[in-house]
Design a protein around this motif. Structure first.
Motif: not given
Length: 376
Positions: A94-108
């Motif tokens: 893994i070179v990129t982890l773009a999210v963290a716990p609690g984030d709200r993300i959109r589809k895609g």
């Protein structure tokens, strides 16, 4: 002379003895015949006449009319529409982890990405093999059309091109699987990995909660669950949230679990929040769910019958059995139910409050059946 008389007397005595013996034998035969006839009469039982069928005995009670409180509160918990653990389908770093716990993300939106160097090389190698096989196929086709090359060479070229095409599509697919994107609008509940960690295929990377619809999960006691499943439209259901003051939301039924909790003897029901969801509301929060009869059906006087009088198993809609005193017969009547109150239940439609209803033994009945009653 004397000898002749003596012989005659002996003959007379013999005849008398014979007659006496015959009388005794006749009397004995007559007695034996009478005794045999008497024994035969005793041994042969007299056939009893069949008893007429007795009517089924049922318990009946009066439908009552009174003013009651037609609402109930139950505790619930906020849950997402679905929870999914996202994972890579290929191994890598893994070179990129773009999210963290609690984030709200959109589809895609990007969630995580692997090092793509090896996968790009594999794709380039497959592309080169594909191009070479394509050129060989074109050359073999041209030679075959002019009759210079044998058809077997064309067949071989076609097979090699097909294999190269499959290898190219597989390499491109593996390259595309080095990135994970959100399959729906979601909340990141938690992550399981860190950047620069090597992961295997199918190892979970993040847990996503579908935020497109928030649901409330409640547990209903069996007497309320039977009514809610038979007539879900008879109730207005709304939820308030202690953690989100001044916010309440109407609910609608989504699912009804028929697998009972063996300890609490309750059934799990999922209700969906309709309308806009407050952004402060999060999965796991508690909810106070109030269930009441619909406003259009609210009456000052309500018809009440025992819960045991409701036949909810024989048809898709609940019904009761009405007892007619004049004919001693019973008939089925469809009803619409409200909320149960202890051992009684509200009848919204179908009864006027002056009927005699069967409160025990209705499972043995059929329409226009004559019954005997108890409980009056």
């Amino acid at each position: 002379m004397n000898s002749t008389r003596k012989n005659r007397r002996l003959a007379v005595v013999a005849c008398g003895l014979a007659v006496a013996a015959a009388g005794v034998s006749a009397a004995m035969l007559t007695g034996v015949s009478a005794q045999q006839a008497s024994e035969a009469a005793v041994a042969t039982p007299v056939a009893a006449e069949p008893a007429p069928d007795r009517p089924v005995t049922v318990e009946v009670t009066n439908a009552l009319t009174r003013v009651i409180n037609q609402s109930r509160s139950v505790a619930g918990r906020v849950e997402p529409a679905r929870t999914v653990d996202i994972a890579f389908q290929v191994p890598g770093q893994i070179v990129t982890l773009a999210v963290a716990p609690g984030d709200r993300i959109r589809k895609g939106n990007l969630i995580a990405e692997l090092d793509q160097a090896d996968f790009e090389l594999a794709a380039d190698r497959a592309q080169a093999s594909h191009d070479l096989a394509n050129s060989e196929l074109k050359r073999a086709s041209s030679l075959a059309e002019r009759g210079i090359a044998a058809d077997s060479r064309l067949d071989t070229a076609q097979a090699q091109f097909a294999q190269a095409d499959v290898a190219l599509r597989e390499a491109e697919r593996h390259l595309s699987q080095t990135r994970i994107v959100a399959p729906f609008d979601a909340i990141v509940a938690r992550t399981f990995v860190e950047e620069f960690v090597n992961v295997t295929s199918a190892a979970p990377v993040a847990r996503l909660q579908d935020a497109s619809e928030m649901r409330i999960k409640i547990s209903l006691p069996e007497e309320l669950a039977a009514v809610a499943r038979a007539a879900p439209d008879a109730f207005d259901i709304a939820a308030a949230f202690p953690a989100v003051p001044q916010y309440s939301a109407p609910l609608t039924l989504r699912s009804f679990t028929t697998d009972v909790d063996p300890t609490a003897q309750t059934y799990d029901v999922e209700m969906a929040i309709t309308g806009d969801v407050d952004p402060r509301l999060l999965p796991g929060m508690t909810a106070d769910v109030r269930i009441s009869t619909t406003a259009g059906n609210d009456r000052q006087q309500s018809v009440i019958v025992p819960v045991s009088a409701i036949d909810t198993t024989s048809r898709t809609v609940p019904s009761v059995w009405i007892y007619e005193e004049a004919s001693s017969q019973v008939t089925r009547r469809t009803v619409r139910l409200g909320l149960p109150i202890e051992n009684e239940i509200i009848v919204l439609e179908g009864l006027t409050g002056d009927e005699l209803v069967v409160s025990g033994g209705w499972w043995r009945l059929s329409d226009n059946q004559t019954v005997a009653v108890s409980g009056l």
